[in-house]
Design an enzyme around this catalytic site. Sequence first.
Site, mmCIF file in Angstrom:
data_model
loop_
_atom_site.group_PDB
_atom_site.id
_atom_site.type_symbol
_atom_site.label_atom_id
_atom_site.label_comp_id
_atom_site.label_asym_id
_atom_site.label_seq_id
_atom_site.Cartn_x
_atom_site.Cartn_y
_atom_site.Cartn_z
ATOM 1 N N GLU A 147 22.842 27.204 40.335
ATOM 2 C CA GLU A 147 23.971 27.285 41.269
ATOM 3 C C GLU A 147 25.217 27.465 40.409
ATOM 4 O O GLU A 147 25.665 26.523 39.760
ATOM 5 C CB GLU A 147 24.074 25.991 42.095
ATOM 6 C CG GLU A 147 22.901 25.727 43.006
ATOM 7 C CD GLU A 147 22.883 26.613 44.248
ATOM 8 O OE1 GLU A 147 23.879 27.313 44.503
ATOM 9 O OE2 GLU A 147 21.858 26.609 44.946
ATOM 10 N N CYS A 198 33.235 25.433 43.848
ATOM 11 C CA CYS A 198 32.642 26.752 43.581
ATOM 12 C C CYS A 198 32.909 27.697 44.739
ATOM 13 O O CYS A 198 32.988 28.906 44.553
ATOM 14 C CB CYS A 198 31.147 26.605 43.344
ATOM 15 S SG CYS A 198 30.309 25.675 44.637
HETATM 16 P P1 NAD Z 1 29.569 23.869 32.690
HETATM 17 O O1 NAD Z 1 28.672 25.049 32.781
HETATM 18 O O2 NAD Z 1 30.549 23.812 31.591
HETATM 19 O O3 NAD Z 1 28.706 22.518 32.566
HETATM 20 C C1 NAD Z 1 27.763 22.152 33.526
HETATM 21 C C2 NAD Z 1 26.767 21.159 32.912
HETATM 22 O O4 NAD Z 1 26.006 21.819 31.916
HETATM 23 C C3 NAD Z 1 27.412 19.958 32.224
HETATM 24 O O5 NAD Z 1 26.674 18.804 32.522
HETATM 25 C C4 NAD Z 1 27.289 20.300 30.740
HETATM 26 O O6 NAD Z 1 27.253 19.192 29.886
HETATM 27 C C5 NAD Z 1 25.956 21.022 30.732
HETATM 28 N N1 NAD Z 1 25.750 21.913 29.592
HETATM 29 C C6 NAD Z 1 26.681 22.508 28.810
HETATM 30 N N2 NAD Z 1 26.079 23.286 27.877
HETATM 31 C C7 NAD Z 1 24.740 23.168 28.072
HETATM 32 C C8 NAD Z 1 23.603 23.726 27.448
HETATM 33 N N3 NAD Z 1 23.717 24.576 26.435
HETATM 34 N N4 NAD Z 1 22.377 23.394 27.919
HETATM 35 C C9 NAD Z 1 22.243 22.562 28.978
HETATM 36 N N5 NAD Z 1 23.300 21.998 29.605
HETATM 37 C C10 NAD Z 1 24.532 22.296 29.169
HETATM 38 O O7 NAD Z 1 30.281 23.756 34.120
HETATM 39 P P2 NAD Z 1 31.433 22.760 34.544
HETATM 40 O O8 NAD Z 1 32.702 23.178 33.883
HETATM 41 O O9 NAD Z 1 30.976 21.362 34.399
HETATM 42 O O10 NAD Z 1 31.528 23.062 36.125
HETATM 43 C C11 NAD Z 1 32.301 24.076 36.676
HETATM 44 C C12 NAD Z 1 31.431 25.253 37.057
HETATM 45 O O11 NAD Z 1 30.413 24.844 37.949
HETATM 46 C C13 NAD Z 1 32.209 26.337 37.803
HETATM 47 O O12 NAD Z 1 31.826 27.599 37.330
HETATM 48 C C14 NAD Z 1 31.762 26.160 39.234
HETATM 49 O O13 NAD Z 1 31.874 27.293 40.050
HETATM 50 C C15 NAD Z 1 30.336 25.761 39.045
HETATM 51 N N6 NAD Z 1 29.829 25.112 40.244
HETATM 52 C C16 NAD Z 1 28.911 25.752 41.008
HETATM 53 C C17 NAD Z 1 28.462 25.173 42.182
HETATM 54 C C18 NAD Z 1 27.442 25.835 43.071
HETATM 55 O O14 NAD Z 1 26.883 25.149 43.903
HETATM 56 N N7 NAD Z 1 27.204 27.115 42.940
HETATM 57 C C19 NAD Z 1 28.971 23.924 42.570
HETATM 58 C C20 NAD Z 1 29.920 23.316 41.765
HETATM 59 C C21 NAD Z 1 30.343 23.904 40.596
#
Ligand code: NAD
Length: 522
Positions: free
Chosen positions: A253, A287
């Site tokens: 997502e 999002c």
């Molecule tokens: P992010 O991608 O920076 O991090 C998300 C998670 O991934 C965190 O827990 C982080 O620690 C982990 N992570 C980071 N690097 C990783 C790796 N290499 N391997 C595994 N895990 C790793 O996102 P964010 O800044 O926390 O959140 C914002 C983003 O989330 C925005 O793009 C937003 O649109 C999206 N989002 C999407 C939805 C949806 O339902 N489509 C909902 C909410 C947020």
Amino acid sequence: MESGTVETSTQANGVANGAGAPATLDVHNPATGALIETIAIDSPTVVAETVARVRANQAEWEAIGLEGRRHWLGKLRDWMLDNAARIGDAMQAETGKVRADATTETIYLTDLINFYGAKAEKFIGDESVRPHSPLLAAKKLTIQYRPYPVVGIISPWNFPLTLALGDAIPALQAGAAVVIKPSEFTPLGLAEVVKAWKEEIGAPDVLDCVQGVGETGGALVDAADFIQFTGSDRTGRKVMARAAETLTPVSLELGGKDPMIVLSDADLDRAANAATYGGMMNSGQICMSVERIYVEEPAYDEFVRKLTKEVSGLRQGADGKTPEKDIGAMTSPNQTAIVEDHVEDALASGAKALTGGKRVEGPGDYFEPTVLVDVDHSMKVMRDETFGPVVGVMKVRDSEEALRFANDTRYGLSGSVFGEKERAEKVARRVECGAVNVNDVLVNYLAMDVPMGGWKESGIGFRHGEYGIKKYCRPESIVATRFGGKREPSWFPYTRSRRGLVGRVAQAFNARDFKRRLGMRG
Ligand code: NAD
């Protein structure tokens, strides 16, 4: 250190000489900049051990059946209802949200528990299937949905419970054990709920969380049997690549750049109020936030006037225990930098801010609610995910041009169309994304009856509805023999007469014309 930032360090953390001490996370309140707590990062070994521990308990969890699991999830619902204020406090502190936004999570999650509790039997109960061919008439066909043993959930910071427990609830209801890696920016509230699951509710040990940064998430990808990831498309790609190494299925997502189309026959008050709410709620850190608005020419001036008035009237700041503010802080300083970059890029290229347009000075991490006009699709603010309290508004000739712009994006999460009911719905059907709201915004997330997920680079897979629980299961087909002799005609020994019989019967059933049914050539 900046407010809301996460610092990984090798603080002693209780170890006298500090040598070999685990790295830690400093968690701050983004609304004030105050340090809330320092917690230890779990090593990849701890992640693997945690997954192994809940895996060992999963078979029993699966064996108690849908009803048994509904019982325990019902206890979680009751605990959340009884502790709604406590959860709201935790959410407010680590995210810097205003009170109203911080307390929405309990409302959603308790509804979700009831939804999957009531629907699980329909969605993943055994399915009887009638054989398609009379040749299989002696067989009883059943599909049984068996959970992946351990579902790993990696979640972001914008709704720390909704986007972690919201995916854990259907997985648990399906019979999987769950390990969650919350965002390093917002790890505390989730840890509190998980602790309550074990210690206050006394539920089976099939739900846990591990704390840390990207490395911790990577270790979870290696250890779990299915990964549900919510976050940026940048990280989503890394997660998918890593999961490919162990052939672990993923559901992603990811981000969005949701368009809103305002037709000339829209109720412009409702459209402007909706754009304000859809673009600014949770400081635009959703999002599915409204990020781009396309308005048909006859309605443009009036809509922009109403929108600017609404947005400039929003009350921003650190909220108390009762809702007094509308807009809270930016939860992650990295995101504030992106928002600032998008707005500066737009302003430098000729856009105009009718209200807002910059960071707020002072304690805490805030960006002014911003309305940009004179924007175009060469600007980052109309192309890339901003994820902040900013909307860009463009005047369009007609609905065709609006649709062209709305679909001119690599994202496809959701969108909205405002206008006369039938016309708006016709336009909505042509927006290329996972969900479209007609004369409303964001509400599809609460309509958990229907799938929610992204097209294009906004994701792979869906949450909510039947998909939202079935994805955590593998279908197991049970083909049972109702009656039959000592051997089937198709088994050994192969003889001319037995093979001939099989061939003739198959031809009689498979042919679709009379002559061939009788064994003749057509
Ligand atoms: P992010 O991608 O920076 O991090 C998300 C998670 O991934 C965190 O827990 C982080 O620690 C982990 N992570 C980071 N690097 C990783 C790796 N290499 N391997 C595994 N895990 C790793 O996102 P964010 O800044 O926390 O959140 C914002 C983003 O989330 C925005 O793009 C937003 O649109 C999206 N989002 C999407 C939805 C949806 O339902 N489509 C909902 C909410 C947020």
